[in-house]
Design an enzyme around this catalytic site. Structure first.
Site, PDB file in Angstrom:
ATOM      1  N   ARG A  11       1.116  11.656  -9.371  1.00 46.71           N
ATOM      2  CA  ARG A  11       1.439  10.516  -9.169  1.00 46.71           C
ATOM      3  C   ARG A  11       3.015  10.306  -9.532  1.00 46.71           C
ATOM      4  O   ARG A  11       3.645   9.370  -9.240  1.00 46.71           O
ATOM      5  CB  ARG A  11       0.394   9.265  -9.827  1.00 46.71           C
ATOM      6  CG  ARG A  11      -0.881   9.237  -9.220  1.00 46.71           C
ATOM      7  CD  ARG A  11      -1.532   7.937  -9.682  1.00 46.71           C
ATOM      8  NE  ARG A  11      -3.002   7.862  -9.456  1.00 46.71           N
ATOM      9  CZ  ARG A  11      -3.564   7.786  -8.516  1.00 46.71           C
ATOM     10  NH1 ARG A  11      -2.867   7.255  -7.404  1.00 46.71           N
ATOM     11  NH2 ARG A  11      -4.828   7.798  -8.365  1.00 46.71           N
ATOM     12  N   LYS A  48       0.626   7.204   8.711  1.00 48.04           N
ATOM     13  CA  LYS A  48       0.340   8.656   9.645  1.00 48.04           C
ATOM     14  C   LYS A  48      -0.330   8.162  10.900  1.00 48.04           C
ATOM     15  O   LYS A  48      -1.817   8.115  10.713  1.00 48.04           O
ATOM     16  CB  LYS A  48      -0.617   9.219   8.688  1.00 48.04           C
ATOM     17  CG  LYS A  48      -0.081  10.180   7.753  1.00 48.04           C
ATOM     18  CD  LYS A  48      -1.066  11.172   6.948  1.00 48.04           C
ATOM     19  CE  LYS A  48      -2.031  10.875   5.960  1.00 48.04           C
ATOM     20  NZ  LYS A  48      -2.627  11.820   5.231  1.00 48.04           N
ATOM     21  N   THR A  57      -9.688   1.458   5.034  1.00 45.93           N
ATOM     22  CA  THR A  57      -9.575   0.587   4.031  1.00 45.93           C
ATOM     23  C   THR A  57      -8.883  -0.360   3.899  1.00 45.93           C
ATOM     24  O   THR A  57      -9.098  -1.575   3.626  1.00 45.93           O
ATOM     25  CB  THR A  57      -9.012   1.797   2.673  1.00 45.93           C
ATOM     26  OG1 THR A  57      -9.655   3.011   2.705  1.00 45.93           O
ATOM     27  CG2 THR A  57      -9.376   1.006   1.204  1.00 45.93           C
ATOM     28  N   GLU A  78       0.670  -1.165   0.045  1.00 41.86           N
ATOM     29  CA  GLU A  78      -0.030   0.000   0.050  1.00 41.86           C
ATOM     30  C   GLU A  78       0.749   1.244   0.024  1.00 41.86           C
ATOM     31  O   GLU A  78       1.938   1.286   0.547  1.00 41.86           O
ATOM     32  CB  GLU A  78      -0.692   0.006   1.394  1.00 41.86           C
ATOM     33  CG  GLU A  78      -2.273  -0.539   1.064  1.00 41.86           C
ATOM     34  CD  GLU A  78      -3.138   0.571   1.020  1.00 41.86           C
ATOM     35  OE1 GLU A  78      -3.063   1.429   0.214  1.00 41.86           O
ATOM     36  OE2 GLU A  78      -4.192   0.722   1.670  1.00 41.86           O
ATOM     37  N   ASP A  79       0.310   2.221  -0.534  1.00 44.96           N
ATOM     38  CA  ASP A  79       1.096   3.549  -0.549  1.00 44.96           C
ATOM     39  C   ASP A  79       1.068   4.311   0.704  1.00 44.96           C
ATOM     40  O   ASP A  79       2.294   4.556   1.149  1.00 44.96           O
ATOM     41  CB  ASP A  79       0.514   4.597  -1.440  1.00 44.96           C
ATOM     42  CG  ASP A  79      -1.096   4.848  -1.491  1.00 44.96           C
ATOM     43  OD1 ASP A  79      -1.760   4.224  -0.664  1.00 44.96           O
ATOM     44  OD2 ASP A  79      -1.669   5.445  -2.138  1.00 44.96           O
TER      45      ASP A  79
HETATM   46  P1  5GP Z   1      -7.156   4.590   5.080  1.00 47.06           P
HETATM   47  O1  5GP Z   1      -8.145   3.399   4.846  1.00 47.06           O
HETATM   48  O2  5GP Z   1      -5.820   4.189   5.841  1.00 47.06           O
HETATM   49  O3  5GP Z   1      -7.790   5.720   5.869  1.00 47.06           O
HETATM   50  O4  5GP Z   1      -6.889   4.995   3.493  1.00 47.06           O
HETATM   51  C1  5GP Z   1      -5.601   4.715   2.967  1.00 47.06           C
HETATM   52  C2  5GP Z   1      -5.878   5.282   1.526  1.00 47.06           C
HETATM   53  O5  5GP Z   1      -6.294   6.710   1.693  1.00 47.06           O
HETATM   54  C3  5GP Z   1      -4.605   5.359   0.940  1.00 47.06           C
HETATM   55  O6  5GP Z   1      -4.389   4.145   0.246  1.00 47.06           O
HETATM   56  C4  5GP Z   1      -4.779   6.621   0.079  1.00 47.06           C
HETATM   57  O7  5GP Z   1      -5.491   6.298  -1.341  1.00 47.06           O
HETATM   58  C5  5GP Z   1      -5.637   7.479   0.764  1.00 47.06           C
HETATM   59  N1  5GP Z   1      -4.899   8.644   1.478  1.00 47.06           N
HETATM   60  C6  5GP Z   1      -4.870   8.565   2.721  1.00 47.06           C
HETATM   61  N2  5GP Z   1      -3.826   9.663   2.980  1.00 47.06           N
HETATM   62  C7  5GP Z   1      -3.551  10.094   2.073  1.00 47.06           C
HETATM   63  C8  5GP Z   1      -2.594  11.206   1.866  1.00 47.06           C
HETATM   64  O8  5GP Z   1      -2.090  11.988   2.650  1.00 47.06           O
HETATM   65  N3  5GP Z   1      -2.591  11.528   0.407  1.00 47.06           N
HETATM   66  C9  5GP Z   1      -3.031  10.764  -0.764  1.00 47.06           C
HETATM   67  N4  5GP Z   1      -2.777  11.024  -2.076  1.00 47.06           N
HETATM   68  N5  5GP Z   1      -4.023   9.773  -0.616  1.00 47.06           N
HETATM   69  C10 5GP Z   1      -4.020   9.477   0.864  1.00 47.06           C
HETATM   70 MG    MG Z   2      -6.053   7.478  -3.451  1.00 46.10          MG
END
Ligand code: 5GP
Ligand code: MG
Length: 174
Positions: free
Chosen positions: A163, A129, A105, A97-98
């Site tokens: 990206r 984060k 998610t 994952e990024d």
């Molecule tokens: P989670 O389920 O952990 O809240 O969401 C993760 C997803 O939210 C990541 O895969 C990404 O697509 C999006 N996301 C969360 N924080 C960021 C951020 O700082 N920048 C970007 N571009 N996407 C984020």
């Molecule tokens: Mg995204």
């Protein structure tokens, strides 16, 4: 909104983190002949392509796409419209994952993949984060921990832009 003029994370710092993660993963899976990397589209693709080229183990690559239902707060309400093509049963699965943010998610992805009965299931994220976490998620491999800032570049987008940047930037008001 536009990206900051100076990077938050320089290309050299990203690449050093990728190299370290590749070493950790190579060590962990060195005796494993069925490693399947499951890359989360779209943000994870740049990271995964750098990472996998530094892992000299036999591995297979799959992609998944996750879409969360907006406004629905419960865990598990995440659609996976793109699923792995090969069965994951009995395989060692590593999700790429990024970024780990609220964890909503990602934890739903892990839960869904776990239903495929893999031999093992681990998570590797480039960015974390932790201050944003709502749902607990275990990531075994973490690249760089950052503050609560929205970041773009190196796979991460804002409205599908940025990206392709080799560095990571914060997003700012124009
Ligand atoms: P989670 O389920 O952990 O809240 O969401 C993760 C997803 O939210 C990541 O895969 C990404 O697509 C999006 N996301 C969360 N924080 C960021 C951020 O700082 N920048 C970007 N571009 N996407 C984020
Ligand atoms: Mg995204």
């Amino acid at each position: 909104m536009r990206r900051s003029s100076e990077p938050l994370i320089a290309e050299t710092q990203i690449q050093a983190a990728v190299t370290r993660l590749a070493a950790e993963i190579s060590e962990r899976y060195r005796n494993c002949d069925t490693l399947v990397m499951v890359v989360v589209l779209k943000g994870g693709t740049i990271f995964a392509s750098d990472l996998m080229r530094r892992i000299s183990l036999p591995l297979a690559v799959e992609y998944i796409r996750a879409k969360s239902y907006d406004g629905i707060d419960s865990l598990g309400d995440v659609l996976l419209p793109v699923l792995p093509e090969q069965p994951l049963r009995g395989k060692s699965v590593l999700v790429i994952e990024d970024i780990l943010d609220t964890g909503r998610t990602t934890s739903a992805i892990m839960k869904t993949l776990n239903e495929h009965d893999p031999a093992s299931l681990e998570l590797c994220v480039l960015l974390d984060k932790p201050s944003r976490r709502v749902v607990p998620v275990d990531a075994q491999y973490i690249g760089i921990t950052i503050e609560d800032r929205f970041v773009v570049g190196y796979g991460l987008d804002h409205d599908e832009r940025y990206r392709n940047l080799p560095e990571i930037y914060t997003l700012e008001e124009e």
